[in-house]
Design a protein around this motif. Sequence first.
Motif, mmCIF file in Angstrom:
data_model
loop_
_atom_site.group_PDB
_atom_site.id
_atom_site.type_symbol
_atom_site.label_atom_id
_atom_site.label_comp_id
_atom_site.label_asym_id
_atom_site.label_seq_id
_atom_site.Cartn_x
_atom_site.Cartn_y
_atom_site.Cartn_z
ATOM 1 N N HIS A 70 8.145 0.244 1.847
ATOM 2 C CA HIS A 70 7.141 1.259 2.163
ATOM 3 C C HIS A 70 6.902 2.183 0.971
ATOM 4 O O HIS A 70 5.752 2.544 0.666
ATOM 5 C CB HIS A 70 7.573 2.072 3.377
ATOM 6 C CG HIS A 70 6.549 3.052 3.845
ATOM 7 N ND1 HIS A 70 5.403 2.678 4.519
ATOM 8 C CD2 HIS A 70 6.485 4.409 3.707
ATOM 9 C CE1 HIS A 70 4.680 3.751 4.781
ATOM 10 N NE2 HIS A 70 5.310 4.811 4.307
ATOM 11 N N ARG B 124 -0.554 1.515 -3.790
ATOM 12 C CA ARG B 124 -1.806 1.336 -3.050
ATOM 13 C C ARG B 124 -3.001 2.115 -3.601
ATOM 14 O O ARG B 124 -4.120 1.594 -3.605
ATOM 15 C CB ARG B 124 -1.595 1.678 -1.577
ATOM 16 C CG ARG B 124 -2.780 1.303 -0.704
ATOM 17 C CD ARG B 124 -2.391 1.096 0.739
ATOM 18 N NE ARG B 124 -3.468 0.486 1.498
ATOM 19 C CZ ARG B 124 -3.325 -0.073 2.684
ATOM 20 N NH1 ARG B 124 -2.132 -0.122 3.230
ATOM 21 N NH2 ARG B 124 -4.358 -0.601 3.310
ATOM 22 N N TRP C 225 4.882 0.317 -1.696
ATOM 23 C CA TRP C 225 3.512 0.066 -1.236
ATOM 24 C C TRP C 225 2.689 1.353 -1.286
ATOM 25 O O TRP C 225 1.528 1.348 -1.718
ATOM 26 C CB TRP C 225 3.547 -0.499 0.185
ATOM 27 C CG TRP C 225 2.250 -1.125 0.608
ATOM 28 C CD1 TRP C 225 1.335 -0.631 1.483
ATOM 29 C CD2 TRP C 225 1.739 -2.377 0.155
ATOM 30 N NE1 TRP C 225 0.279 -1.496 1.602
ATOM 31 C CE2 TRP C 225 0.492 -2.575 0.808
ATOM 32 C CE3 TRP C 225 2.194 -3.347 -0.732
ATOM 33 C CZ2 TRP C 225 -0.297 -3.702 0.597
ATOM 34 C CZ3 TRP C 225 1.417 -4.469 -0.941
ATOM 35 C CH2 TRP C 225 0.189 -4.644 -0.288
ATOM 36 N N THR C 226 3.283 2.443 -0.880
ATOM 37 C CA THR C 226 2.583 3.727 -0.894
ATOM 38 C C THR C 226 2.233 4.152 -2.315
ATOM 39 O O THR C 226 1.151 4.700 -2.573
ATOM 40 C CB THR C 226 3.456 4.806 -0.227
ATOM 41 O OG1 THR C 226 3.722 4.426 1.132
ATOM 42 C CG2 THR C 226 2.766 6.160 -0.240
ATOM 43 N N GLU C 227 3.128 3.880 -3.251
ATOM 44 C CA GLU C 227 2.903 4.271 -4.643
ATOM 45 C C GLU C 227 1.836 3.402 -5.316
ATOM 46 O O GLU C 227 1.006 3.892 -6.088
ATOM 47 C CB GLU C 227 4.224 4.170 -5.415
ATOM 48 C CG GLU C 227 4.146 4.701 -6.830
ATOM 49 C CD GLU C 227 5.493 4.662 -7.524
ATOM 50 O OE1 GLU C 227 5.519 4.821 -8.767
ATOM 51 O OE2 GLU C 227 6.521 4.461 -6.839
#
Length: 402
Positions: A6, A13, A9-11
């Motif tokens: 997570h 995206r 992915w957050t970084e």
Amino acid sequence: MTSSFHGMWTELRPIGRDSGSGGYRRYAWTGADTDCRAWFRAQAESRGLAYELDRNGNQWAWLGDATAGDAVVTGSHLDSVPDGGAFDGPLGVVSSFAALDELRARGAAPVRPLAIVNFGDEEGARFGLACVGSRLTAGQLSAEKARELRDGDGVTLAQAMERAGHDPEAIGPDPERLARIGAFVELHVEQGRALADTPHAVGVASAIWPHGRWRFDFRGEANHAGTTRLEDRRDPMLTYANTVLAARKKARLAGALATFGKVGVEPNGVNAIASLVRGWLDSRAADEATLAEVVGEIERAAVERGERDGVRVEVTRESFTPVVEFAHGLRDELVKLLGDVPVLPTGAGHDAGILSEAVPTAMLFVRNPTGVSHSPAETATEDDCLAGVTALADVLEGLACR
């Protein structure tokens, strides 16, 4: 594992995401590509992996001796098609780092070198040729031809590389690197619906359909849209439009795929009859004979219509990838490690397919509930993504740690 995936992915995206379309524009050797490369390097170094940028601009993160040979490699790409989705490519790279984190959490110790790779310019969105990084490495694209590839603004690949700080004179085949790889496993979001209606979050690839790209040049005569009688026109747009319809029909009858997804028009004026329409055909089929037949029929339909319209048709094959049967031994080993998982073919090209001539390769697919890809609507649930990470970790443990 959940927090690891997570967080990455957050970084990653937001990089290269267009605020209007919601899709991604991570084109090779642009600012967004540079940012993605910086992200990859940071992930490698934060895990104590040995970071390496090869002669063709591909990025590597090594655990163990990179020169020892028989390495197990995983990864994918970070670039995108125009306004593409978040998962095509990046899911494989993020999952690779997360799978390594999972191996360490399990206390698994690799006995073979392990590497994660980000292949450059896989989509071919900027320069028109897919899998440039892996093609160069495998010797399937000459350095001379690669350097002369041009984007829509006339910028060559060599110029773009130089502007991004990479030496274009260094590019070329890298057989020594390939000889050090014992197996390459690429995880990718599924680009279809084969898994969508099954209870399985993950599948194993059996083969990649043969596919290619053809440029159709329709040459007519520029003229005034308001004063030229219909019977006096040599309008290439008519020939192009009929060819698009013919492509759909020929593909449907043969059980193949054919798509005109890119077009250029000259002089491109609202009140002008075009002098040139240039369209790019993407076609794929289950076997090479069917593919050749479909493309041949589309070309014949274009030429016949062009004769009626007074339009000259020229067809140039710009790329072709033959059918890829993934290494049966490696594929069967993945199925054995993962248990009861579907084995399915795909019509999409991948770096794993390019490398398959020189290295045993295999692929894992993560379920895509909509089947949509190359679009902002492309998606996968977090649970399925985590199932993909677990499956990749199981595969890496089975191949590299025993």
